[in-house]
Design a protein around this motif. Structure first.
Motif, short mmCIF file in Angstrom:
data_model
loop_
_atom_site.label_atom_id
_atom_site.label_comp_id
_atom_site.label_asym_id
_atom_site.label_seq_id
_atom_site.Cartn_x
_atom_site.Cartn_y
_atom_site.Cartn_z
N THR A 55 -3.64 -3.28 8.41
CA THR A 55 -2.99 -4.57 8.62
C THR A 55 -1.75 -4.69 7.74
O THR A 55 -0.66 -5.04 8.21
N LEU A 56 -1.91 -4.38 6.45
CA LEU A 56 -0.78 -4.49 5.53
C LEU A 56 0.32 -3.48 5.84
O LEU A 56 1.50 -3.79 5.68
N GLU A 57 -0.05 -2.28 6.29
CA GLU A 57 0.96 -1.28 6.65
C GLU A 57 1.84 -1.77 7.80
O GLU A 57 3.00 -1.38 7.89
N SER A 58 1.30 -2.63 8.66
CA SER A 58 2.10 -3.14 9.76
C SER A 58 3.08 -4.24 9.30
O SER A 58 3.95 -4.64 10.06
N TYR A 59 2.93 -4.71 8.06
CA TYR A 59 3.80 -5.76 7.53
C TYR A 59 4.74 -5.28 6.42
O TYR A 59 5.74 -5.93 6.16
N GLY A 60 4.38 -4.21 5.72
CA GLY A 60 5.19 -3.81 4.57
C GLY A 60 4.97 -2.39 4.14
O GLY A 60 4.46 -1.55 4.89
N ASP A 61 5.33 -2.11 2.89
CA ASP A 61 5.30 -0.76 2.33
C ASP A 61 4.17 -0.62 1.31
O ASP A 61 4.03 -1.46 0.41
N ARG A 62 3.41 0.47 1.43
CA ARG A 62 2.39 0.78 0.43
C ARG A 62 3.09 1.40 -0.77
O ARG A 62 3.81 2.38 -0.63
N ILE A 63 2.87 0.82 -1.96
CA ILE A 63 3.49 1.40 -3.15
C ILE A 63 2.46 1.99 -4.11
O ILE A 63 2.82 2.76 -4.99
N GLN A 64 1.21 1.61 -3.96
CA GLN A 64 0.08 2.20 -4.67
C GLN A 64 -1.07 2.23 -3.68
O GLN A 64 -0.96 1.66 -2.59
N TYR A 65 -2.19 2.83 -4.05
CA TYR A 65 -3.28 2.98 -3.11
C TYR A 65 -3.68 1.63 -2.49
O TYR A 65 -3.84 1.51 -1.29
N SER A 66 -3.83 0.60 -3.29
CA SER A 66 -4.24 -0.71 -2.76
C SER A 66 -3.22 -1.79 -3.09
O SER A 66 -3.57 -2.96 -3.27
N VAL A 67 -1.95 -1.42 -3.12
CA VAL A 67 -0.87 -2.36 -3.45
C VAL A 67 0.26 -2.19 -2.45
O VAL A 67 0.71 -1.07 -2.20
#
Length: 100
Positions: free
Chosen positions: A27-39
């Motif tokens: 879900t979060l990947e469809s909205y933004g960028d992963r910068i850490q494993y759970s961030v």
């Protein structure tokens, strides 16, 4: 997308169940960028943030899961400069969406 109405959010989550954690990450990947494993870093307007919150509520367990949403401010005021990395910084969209 005007940078005046777009705000940058740092979103971190703590979820112990693997399938739910994977759904939250997708879900979060469809909205933004992963910068850490759970961030994640997410640049959105208010209406899109409401949709993101609703999407997270649908996949999370409110009794055991936790997501932290930190408002880093508007992109027009240098939201990308409010973060500091020690060591090798991850790749992320520095200002606004990247359209290829």
């Amino acid at each position: 997308m005007s940078a005046d109405s777009v705000r940058r959010y740092l979103i971190a989550y703590d979820i112990s169940d693997d399938p739910r954690r994977n759904r939250v990450a997708k879900t979060l990947e469809s909205y933004g960028d992963r910068i850490q494993y759970s961030v994640f870093l997410v640049d959105v307007r208010p209406a899109k943030l409401l949709r993101l919150r609703a999407a997270l509520r649908q996949v999370m367990d409110p009794d055991g899961d936790c997501a932290l949403i930190c408002d880093l401010g508007p992109l027009s005021h240098g939201g990308h400069r409010r973060m500091e990395f020690i060591g090798h910084p991850p790749a992320y969209t520095s200002e606004g969406p990247l359209i290829l």
